[in-house]
Each structure stands twice: as structure tokens, then as C-alpha cells.
Design a protein around this motif. Structure first.
Motif, mmCIF file in Angstrom:
data_model
loop_
_atom_site.group_PDB
_atom_site.id
_atom_site.type_symbol
_atom_site.label_atom_id
_atom_site.label_comp_id
_atom_site.label_asym_id
_atom_site.label_seq_id
_atom_site.Cartn_x
_atom_site.Cartn_y
_atom_site.Cartn_z
ATOM 1 N N VAL A 1 60.602 31.013 31.813
ATOM 2 C CA VAL A 1 61.512 32.157 31.746
ATOM 3 C C VAL A 1 60.810 33.394 32.298
ATOM 4 C CG1 VAL A 1 62.855 33.631 30.206
ATOM 5 C CG2 VAL A 1 62.660 31.191 29.725
ATOM 6 N N PHE A 2 61.375 33.989 33.339
ATOM 7 C CA PHE A 2 60.866 35.249 33.873
ATOM 8 C C PHE A 2 61.287 36.356 32.917
ATOM 9 C CE2 PHE A 2 61.009 32.646 37.675
ATOM 10 C CZ PHE A 2 59.878 33.028 38.357
ATOM 11 N N GLY A 3 60.339 37.219 32.551
ATOM 12 C CA GLY A 3 60.632 38.300 31.621
ATOM 13 C C GLY A 3 60.103 39.622 32.141
ATOM 14 N N VAL A 4 59.538 40.414 31.247
ATOM 15 C CA VAL A 4 59.012 41.733 31.589
ATOM 16 C C VAL A 4 57.511 41.651 31.857
ATOM 17 C CG1 VAL A 4 60.777 42.941 30.252
ATOM 18 C CG2 VAL A 4 58.623 42.323 29.175
ATOM 19 N N GLY A 5 56.964 42.709 32.457
ATOM 20 C CA GLY A 5 55.522 42.801 32.639
ATOM 21 C C GLY A 5 55.022 42.354 33.994
ATOM 22 N N TRP A 6 55.855 42.417 35.026
ATOM 23 C CA TRP A 6 55.459 42.004 36.367
ATOM 24 C C TRP A 6 55.064 43.203 37.212
ATOM 25 C CZ3 TRP A 6 55.179 36.871 37.715
ATOM 26 C CH2 TRP A 6 55.733 35.974 36.796
ATOM 27 N N LYS A 7 54.306 42.931 38.257
ATOM 28 C CA LYS A 7 53.883 43.964 39.208
ATOM 29 C C LYS A 7 54.139 43.428 40.609
ATOM 30 C CE LYS A 7 49.449 44.477 40.187
ATOM 31 N NZ LYS A 7 48.021 44.847 40.137
ATOM 32 N N VAL A 8 54.558 44.327 41.501
ATOM 33 C CA VAL A 8 54.800 43.960 42.893
ATOM 34 C C VAL A 8 54.517 45.184 43.757
ATOM 35 C CG1 VAL A 8 57.278 44.528 42.897
ATOM 36 C CG2 VAL A 8 56.425 42.704 44.389
ATOM 37 N N GLU A 9 54.153 44.956 44.998
ATOM 38 C CA GLU A 9 53.804 46.054 45.900
ATOM 39 C C GLU A 9 54.728 46.041 47.108
ATOM 40 O OE1 GLU A 9 49.935 47.333 48.555
ATOM 41 O OE2 GLU A 9 49.611 46.294 46.655
ATOM 42 N N SER A 10 55.172 47.240 47.529
ATOM 43 C CA SER A 10 56.000 47.309 48.726
ATOM 44 C C SER A 10 55.114 47.120 49.950
ATOM 45 C CB SER A 10 56.749 48.646 48.806
ATOM 46 O OG SER A 10 55.901 49.656 49.297
ATOM 47 N N ILE A 11 55.723 46.774 51.066
ATOM 48 C CA ILE A 11 54.946 46.593 52.291
ATOM 49 C C ILE A 11 54.378 47.918 52.778
ATOM 50 C CG2 ILE A 11 56.059 44.452 53.005
ATOM 51 C CD1 ILE A 11 57.825 46.132 54.866
ATOM 52 N N GLU A 12 54.851 49.025 52.207
ATOM 53 C CA GLU A 12 54.340 50.356 52.546
ATOM 54 C C GLU A 12 53.244 50.813 51.578
ATOM 55 O OE1 GLU A 12 55.144 51.947 55.319
ATOM 56 O OE2 GLU A 12 56.552 50.341 55.843
ATOM 57 N N GLY A 13 52.949 49.994 50.565
ATOM 58 C CA GLY A 13 51.858 50.312 49.655
ATOM 59 C C GLY A 13 52.240 50.868 48.300
ATOM 60 N N THR A 14 53.517 51.095 48.045
ATOM 61 C CA THR A 14 53.952 51.580 46.743
ATOM 62 C C THR A 14 53.890 50.443 45.730
ATOM 63 O OG1 THR A 14 55.461 53.140 47.790
ATOM 64 C CG2 THR A 14 55.847 52.662 45.461
ATOM 65 N N VAL A 15 53.258 50.686 44.587
ATOM 66 C CA VAL A 15 53.135 49.665 43.549
ATOM 67 C C VAL A 15 54.202 49.903 42.484
ATOM 68 C CG1 VAL A 15 51.628 48.686 41.773
ATOM 69 C CG2 VAL A 15 50.664 49.409 43.972
ATOM 70 N N PHE A 16 54.965 48.884 42.182
ATOM 71 C CA PHE A 16 55.969 48.923 41.119
ATOM 72 C C PHE A 16 55.411 48.140 39.941
ATOM 73 C CE2 PHE A 16 58.254 49.447 45.068
ATOM 74 C CZ PHE A 16 59.148 50.467 44.791
ATOM 75 N N THR A 17 55.308 48.795 38.784
ATOM 76 C CA THR A 17 54.743 48.165 37.592
ATOM 77 C C THR A 17 55.806 48.011 36.516
ATOM 78 O OG1 THR A 17 54.038 50.293 36.716
ATOM 79 C CG2 THR A 17 52.433 49.073 38.041
ATOM 80 N N GLU A 18 55.477 47.194 35.518
ATOM 81 C CA GLU A 18 56.387 46.908 34.400
ATOM 82 C C GLU A 18 57.761 46.456 34.894
ATOM 83 O OE1 GLU A 18 55.602 46.586 31.233
ATOM 84 O OE2 GLU A 18 53.558 47.139 31.713
ATOM 85 N N GLY B 1 47.462 41.122 36.927
ATOM 86 C CA GLY B 1 46.968 40.052 37.788
ATOM 87 C C GLY B 1 47.293 38.693 37.198
ATOM 88 N N CYS B 2 47.027 37.654 37.945
ATOM 89 C CA CYS B 2 47.383 36.295 37.505
ATOM 90 C C CYS B 2 46.657 35.878 36.233
ATOM 91 C CB CYS B 2 47.129 35.297 38.629
ATOM 92 S SG CYS B 2 48.318 35.480 39.969
ATOM 93 N N ASP B 3 45.499 36.470 35.961
ATOM 94 C CA ASP B 3 44.754 36.149 34.748
ATOM 95 C C ASP B 3 44.876 37.239 33.679
ATOM 96 O OD1 ASP B 3 43.891 33.697 35.750
ATOM 97 O OD2 ASP B 3 42.153 34.599 36.710
ATOM 98 N N ASP B 4 46.005 37.956 33.683
ATOM 99 C CA ASP B 4 46.262 39.024 32.712
ATOM 100 C C ASP B 4 46.284 38.439 31.302
ATOM 101 O OD1 ASP B 4 47.240 41.061 31.107
ATOM 102 O OD2 ASP B 4 48.923 41.551 32.413
ATOM 103 N N ALA B 5 45.339 38.852 30.481
ATOM 104 C CA ALA B 5 45.219 38.306 29.117
ATOM 105 C C ALA B 5 46.402 38.673 28.237
ATOM 106 C CB ALA B 5 43.926 38.794 28.472
#
Length: 166
Positions: free
Chosen positions: A117-134, A23-27
Motif C-alpha cells: 500500500v502506497f501511503g505518506v512519507g515519499w520524496k521526489v525531485e523535479s527534473i529542474e531540481g525542486t524537491v517535493f517532500t512528504e 531514502g530507500c533505507d529510511d528507518a
């Protein structure tokens, strides 16, 4: 004291809610960017890393901050303190309009943040509900296939800017 909001934008194909892994406040999420000295204008050669879970005492000993360092050119101290609770994910609706989403607020004293700099450790969700992590965005894009939704997904044209917030 100047507050800078990190704003991100991208083209999202069949995706929504681009944000750090926790999340946006990921420590644990590490933000990498260059710093410009507010005194002499010198820009750091390497990216500086800050995260919510790492704090230090400022050299002046008055408070806790996420980064405290001296400019290598003029030797003046500057600090960067992260302020959580002000960011939200980049949605597909934002991306379609070309809008930026606020990610993290930085209280900068003696420095100005530049060149996120965009790096690793992002999360995104498909419009069908599949969550892609790391998700690794260090290459400037992400492409995958959503088996559940039976559609290609892609992140491209990543952009980031820092805006002054009152």
C-alpha cells in the motif's frame, strides 16, 4: 527462508527519484502490506506495518526481527526481517521504460508479502531540481506545479509487486 524484493513503478511527469522521505533505507518509513500464511494460505484482513527502526525478538527467542506474529487461522508463527542496502529510487528513465525499481528486501519466514500500500512519507525531485517532500501517495497519484521549473509535475499509475530474490 525466502527473500522478497518490493519493486515499484509509476508514470513520472517531469519527476525523478521517487523514494521514501529519507531514502530507500529510511528507518522511519512504514511499509504496509498484507501477509499470506505459508502454512494454511490465510491472508491477513488488514495491512501489516514494518519499519527498520522497530525490532522485536522472535517468539522463538533466537534473533531480532522487524515483525513476529502468529497466523490467526492456524496459529503458526512467522517473521519478516527487512534487509537494507539493496534498494534504489525509481528514476524517470526507469519510469519511461515501464521498469520497476527495487525498494526494500524482506526476509520472510512463514509468510509471503502481498498487496503493498502506497501511503505518506515519499520524496521526489523535479527534473529542474525542486524537491517535493512528504508526498502522499495514498490516493494513487500526486500532482503539483514546479514554480522553479515552471512546469506541472505528476505521479500516476502506481504499481508494486514482490519478487522472489535468491
Amino acid at each position: 527462508m525466502v527473500n522478497y524484493m518490493l519493486m515499484i513503478s509509476a508514470e513520472l511527469e517531469n519527476l525523478t527519484d521517487l523514494q521514501p522521505q529519507g531514502g530507500c533505507d529510511d528507518a522511519n518509513f512504514a511499509y504496509y502490506f498484507k501477509l499470506k500464511c505459508g502454512n494454511c494460505g490465510e491472508v491477513t484482513q488488514k495491512e501489516t506495518c514494518v519499519s527498520l527502526n522497530e525490532t522485536v525478538s522472535s517468539n522463538k527467542g533466537r534473533s531480532e526481527t522487524h515483525l513476529s506474529q502468529k497466523c490467526k487461522f492456524c496459529n503458526r508463527e512467522g517473521t519478516v526481517t527487512m534487509i537494507s542496502g539493496r534498494g534504489h529510487p525509481l528514476t524517470q528513465a526507469d519510469a519511461e521504460k515501464g521498469n520497476y525499481a527495487p525498494l526494500m528486501l524482506f526476509d520472510c519466514r512463514g509468510y509471503e508479502p502481498l498487496d503493498f500500500v502506497f501511503g505518506v512519507g515519499w520524496k521526489v525531485e523535479s527534473i529542474e531540481g525542486t524537491v517535493f517532500t512528504e508526498v502522499d501517495l495514498s490516493g494513487g497519484e500526486f500532482a503539483e506545479y514546479d514554480e522553479k521549473g515552471e512546469c506541472p509535475v505528476m505521479i500516476s499509475n502506481l504499481r508494486a509487486t514482490f519478487t522472489v530474490v535468491k
